[in-house]
Design a protein around this motif. Structure first.
Motif, PDB file in Angstrom:
ATOM      1  N   SER A  12      25.524  12.040  36.101  1.00 40.69           N
ATOM      2  CA  SER A  12      24.972  12.519  37.400  1.00 40.69           C
ATOM      3  C   SER A  12      23.766  13.524  36.911  1.00 40.69           C
ATOM      4  N   ALA A  13      22.636  13.201  37.353  1.00 37.80           N
ATOM      5  CA  ALA A  13      21.459  14.050  36.944  1.00 37.80           C
ATOM      6  C   ALA A  13      21.582  15.378  37.239  1.00 37.80           C
ATOM      7  N   ALA A  14      22.692  15.613  38.187  1.00 39.94           N
ATOM      8  CA  ALA A  14      22.973  17.308  38.537  1.00 39.94           C
ATOM      9  C   ALA A  14      23.666  17.705  37.884  1.00 39.94           C
ATOM     10  N   ALA A  15      24.588  16.973  36.828  1.00 39.97           N
ATOM     11  CA  ALA A  15      25.542  17.524  36.004  1.00 39.97           C
ATOM     12  C   ALA A  15      24.698  18.867  35.125  1.00 39.97           C
ATOM     13  N   LYS A  16      25.642  19.860  35.121  1.00 40.14           N
ATOM     14  CA  LYS A  16      24.901  21.025  34.071  1.00 40.14           C
ATOM     15  C   LYS A  16      25.019  20.839  32.717  1.00 40.14           C
ATOM     16  N   PRO A  17      23.905  20.959  32.185  1.00 39.57           N
ATOM     17  CA  PRO A  17      23.928  20.787  30.634  1.00 39.57           C
ATOM     18  C   PRO A  17      24.724  21.999  29.906  1.00 39.57           C
ATOM     19  N   VAL A  18      25.002  21.433  28.848  1.00 38.25           N
ATOM     20  CA  VAL A  18      26.052  22.298  28.022  1.00 38.25           C
ATOM     21  C   VAL A  18      25.478  23.047  26.706  1.00 38.25           C
ATOM     22  N   PHE A  19      23.986  22.506  26.345  1.00 38.81           N
ATOM     23  CA  PHE A  19      23.418  23.219  25.401  1.00 38.81           C
ATOM     24  C   PHE A  19      21.821  23.065  25.518  1.00 38.81           C
ATOM     25  N   TRP A  20      21.175  23.913  25.078  1.00 36.46           N
ATOM     26  CA  TRP A  20      19.615  23.856  25.420  1.00 36.46           C
ATOM     27  C   TRP A  20      18.698  23.877  24.222  1.00 36.46           C
ATOM     28  N   TYR A  21      17.974  23.487  24.123  1.00 34.57           N
ATOM     29  CA  TYR A  21      16.960  23.400  22.899  1.00 34.57           C
ATOM     30  C   TYR A  21      15.233  23.572  23.365  1.00 34.57           C
ATOM     31  N   GLY A  22      14.497  23.694  22.198  1.00 36.10           N
ATOM     32  CA  GLY A  22      13.239  23.558  22.465  1.00 36.10           C
ATOM     33  C   GLY A  22      12.288  22.572  21.748  1.00 36.10           C
ATOM     34  N   ILE A  23      11.421  22.099  22.361  1.00 33.08           N
ATOM     35  CA  ILE A  23      10.656  20.844  21.530  1.00 33.08           C
ATOM     36  C   ILE A  23       9.291  21.363  21.152  1.00 33.08           C
ATOM     37  N   PRO A  24       8.932  21.207  19.708  1.00 37.67           N
ATOM     38  CA  PRO A  24       7.837  21.739  19.351  1.00 37.67           C
ATOM     39  C   PRO A  24       6.551  21.087  19.933  1.00 37.67           C
ATOM     40  N   HIS A  25       5.388  21.897  19.542  1.00 33.87           N
ATOM     41  CA  HIS A  25       4.053  21.324  20.088  1.00 33.87           C
ATOM     42  C   HIS A  25       3.828  19.889  19.208  1.00 33.87           C
ATOM     43  N   GLY A  26       3.126  19.228  19.838  1.00 33.12           N
ATOM     44  CA  GLY A  26       2.754  17.817  19.349  1.00 33.12           C
ATOM     45  C   GLY A  26       3.536  16.767  19.396  1.00 33.12           C
TER      46      GLY A  26
END
Length: 235
Positions: A12-26
Motif C-alpha cells: 500500500s502506498a499509504a504504508a509508513k516508511p521505515v527509513f529515510w534518506y536524501g538524494i544528491p543534486h544531479g
C-alpha cells in the motif's frame, strides 16, 4: 530532498516508511512502480510512430521494463541516474540505488557488527567499517568488468563490456530487520574518489527517525536537577 522507504512487504502506498534518506543534486529518480495508465499511454504513442522509429522505441521501452522488473525483484526501493559534467566538457553518468536485503531470521545489527569487525581486522579485504549517524555500517568498493547496454547479447559480436567502479554501504537500524544497501556504480573510474564521497554523503543522510515529525518537546526539569539549579541561579 528527503525520501522515505517502505518495507518490501508493504504493497500500500499509504504504508509508513521505515527509513529515510536524501538524494544528491544531479540525480533523476526512475519510477519503479509506473501506473498502468502511463504504460498504456506510452504503448499508444509508440504505435503511432513510423515503422523504423517504432522498432527503436520498442527496444527502449522493453529495456526499461526489463530494468524495472530486475530492480523490483531485488527489493530496490530507489534508483536514480546521475548526470554530471566532467572536466573535459563531457557528461559522466552514475547509478545510485537503495535496497534492502533480508538476514533470514538473523539479527541484522549483529550481522553488520560482525562484518564491520572483519573489515577493521582485515583492512586489505576491500572493506572498511563506518560510523554513520544511524549506527554502525561498512563500505565495500571494487572495480569490475561488466556487460554494458547497447547491443543484443545474442548477436554474433557478443555483448558490450566495460569497466565500472562500484561502492556499497551496508547499514541497519531499529526500524527494520533488514540490511540496507546504498550502492553507487559509475563507468568513470577516474572519478572514483568523487563518487565515493557522494555515496558516503547519501549514507550519512540515512535515518530511522521520520524527519517530517516535530522534535519532541523537552519536559520541565525536576526541581532537584542540575538544569533547574542553573535556571534558579541565572533567572
Amino acid at each position: 530532498m528527503t525520501i522515505g522507504a517502505r518495507p518490501p512487504s508493504a504493497i500500500s502506498a499509504a504504508a509508513k516508511p521505515v527509513f529515510w534518506y536524501g538524494i544528491p543534486h544531479g540525480y533523476a529518480k526512475l519510477d519503479l512502480n509506473p501506473p498502468r495508465e502511463r504504460i498504456e499511454k506510452l504503448a499508444g504513442e509508440l504505435n503511432m510512430l513510423p515503422a523504423e522509429q517504432r522498432a527503436q522505441a520498442s527496444q527502449v521501452l522493453q529495456f526499461y521494463a526489463g530494468v524495472i522488473r530486475a530492480l523490483n525483484a531485488q527489493n530496490v526501493h530507489m534508483c536514480a541516474v546521475g548526470y554530471h559534467p566532467d572536466d573535459d566538457g563531457t557528461i559522466v553518468t552514475s547509478t545510485l540505488t537503495i535496497s534492502t536485503v533480508s538476514t533470514s531470521g538473523h539479527n541484522a545489527k549483529l550481522v553488520i557488527a560482525g562484518l564491520a569487525g572483519t573489515a577493521a581486522d582485515h583492512p586489505n579485504c576491500g572493506m572498511r567499517p563506518l560510523k554513520l549517524p544511524c549506527g554502525l555500517g561498512y563500505l565495500v568498493e571494487e572495480k569490475k568488468r561488466t556487460v554494458a547496454p547497447g547491443r543484443d547479447p545474442d548477436s554474433p559480436e557478443g555483448p558490450l563490456r566495460g569497466d565500472v567502479w562500484q561502492g556499497t554501504v551496508a547499514a541497519t537500524g531499529s526500524g527494520t530487520p533488514d540490511i540496507i544497501l546504498v550502492q553507487m556504480v559509475t563507468p568513470a573510474l577516474h572519478l572514483a574518489d568523487v563518487y565515493r564521497d557522494i555515496l558516503l554523503g547519501v549514507a550519512h543522510t540515512l535515518t530511522f527517525t521520520d524527519p517530517t515529525q516535530p522534535a519532541p518537546e523537552l519536559g520541565e526539569p525536576s526541581m532537584n536537577s542540575a538544569e533547574a539549579a542553573m535556571r534558579n541561579d541565572f533567572g
